[in-house]
Design an enzyme around this catalytic site. Sequence first.
Site, PDB file in Angstrom:
ATOM      1  CB  CYS A 184       4.060 -27.139 -13.690  1.00  0.00           C
ATOM      2  SG  CYS A 184       2.656 -26.002 -13.644  1.00  0.00           S
TER       3      CYS A 184
ATOM      4  CG  HIS B   8      -1.940  -1.062   1.241  1.00  0.00           C
ATOM      5  ND1 HIS B   8      -3.080  -0.998   0.472  1.00  0.00           N
ATOM      6  CD2 HIS B   8      -2.005  -2.240   1.917  1.00  0.00           C
ATOM      7  CE1 HIS B   8      -3.809  -2.085   0.679  1.00  0.00           C
ATOM      8  NE2 HIS B   8      -3.182  -2.858   1.551  1.00  0.00           N
TER       9      HIS B   8
ATOM     10  NE  ARG C  41      -8.658  -9.256   6.529  1.00  0.00           N
ATOM     11  CZ  ARG C  41      -9.694  -8.587   6.064  1.00  0.00           C
ATOM     12  NH1 ARG C  41      -9.777  -7.292   6.245  1.00  0.00           N
ATOM     13  NH2 ARG C  41     -10.669  -9.204   5.432  1.00  0.00           N
TER      14      ARG C  41
ATOM     15  CB  VAL D 200       5.559 -21.795  21.655  1.00  0.00           C
ATOM     16  CG1 VAL D 200       5.733 -21.258  23.070  1.00  0.00           C
ATOM     17  CG2 VAL D 200       6.752 -21.425  20.795  1.00  0.00           C
TER      18      VAL D 200
ATOM     19  CB  SER E 230       2.520  -2.017   2.981  1.00  0.00           C
ATOM     20  OG  SER E 230       1.394  -2.537   2.336  1.00  0.00           O
TER      21      SER E 230
END
Length: 475
Positions: free
Chosen positions: A398, A49, A310, A172, A340
């Site tokens: 591929c 961004h 997120r 952990v 970013s």
Amino acid sequence: MYDVLIIGAGIIGTGIARELSKYKLKVAVLEKDTDVANETTKANSAIVHGGYDAKEGTLMAKLNVLGNKMYEELCEELSVPFKRNGSLVLAFNEEEKYHLKTLYERGITNGVSGLSIIDQEKLREIEPNVDLKAIGALHCASAGIVSPWEFAEALIDNSVENGVELFLNTEVLSIEKNEDIFTIHSSSGDFKGRYIFNCGGVHGDLIHNMIAPPSFKILPRKGEYFVLDKSQGKRVNSTVFQCPSKLGKGILVTPTVHGNLLVGPDAQDMESKYDVSTTGEKLEYIKFKGSHSIRDINFRENIRTFGGIRAESDRGDFIIEESSVKGFFDIGGIKSPGLSAAPAITLEAMKLLKNSKIELIEKENFIKPRKHKLFMNLSSEEKENKIKEDNRYGRIICRCEMITEGEIVDAIHRPVMATTVDGIKRRCRPGSGRCQGGFCGPRVQEILARELKEKMENILLDKKGSYILTGELKK
């Protein structure tokens, strides 16, 4: 005994590891998954961004702009695909056009370069396929697109080349501190260190709470996406947004650095940190909104859908600080524009360490990253020479992406070895095309088994338990 332990091998953990590898330190990265970059880093919009959206004065605003400026040099150094394709925020009415001015002024305050508000004529010159109802846009020439998982993989490869130790499949379980030494109890045994960086992503609050009183909470927010075939990749040149809302930057349409078209994400607040499923209802919404930005997207050319989580923090900003336990550093809440800002976040993390008592002595023999290109991006002469050196580069595995056996073998034997089918896919792209591995997948599995000296049924698709074969049908 380690000087620094890093929990989490996403874009932030690998970035810090690479920076630390420049110094005479003993460093280890602990990652619970089968590979690096296997959660939020592999499932996002892959956008760098400009920095006009984050609120003035926040870490997000400051580090987005600084991180954006670092991308070209870093990606060139690490041989990671990156392109400054610019971004557009569309306005469809006068109210939204007024909001563009707010974003523009915020961007100027934040120090964003290449910002302008453009009219209909200029908008259609830049993006001929934009919806005819759009009356203007905010143009940010400094925005870009990148391959985030390739970036993280390049960072960790170079870190390991310079002495960092990576422990995969290492979850952990608990953390304690006695005097000045931390002990991390993990599924792979105990690790002792003087300092810890908590780069646990959506699990960052849980990691923090193992050693310190709760001070933040990570609220998982899911987004779903379409990945369209390269036949649709030229529908847009820029990353195209609609006006943002309180839940995020909204549905975007963007080309990828590899030539596909990406549409999404929506925003769903979740209780689970693991639910990356997709639903017909949400995908229909994304399709509707995406078509509102760019005309005539052919969603029948969709080759994959996916979901990502997120790490939304309850503080509303990045968390880059030393916790109440001295020597334990939280790098959390790294939601958009986290990718970013990632290069700049790494430098902020290093400042925390430098402010401690640790002695940082630069290495005289730091190994710079090796340069490499995809075989299909080489010149005819370079391809011919490569095949002469190793005839496996002359065997296409591929056909969608034109990836050779030589590239797959190279990916397996990098400093951080690829051991799964999707691990190969992320490193050199077999299975990323129209057939999504339908033809090349079994061959990639065979090559992995051969190179790793494993049985075919031991080769995983990706995460633990993602077996492909269970045995032969008949002897």
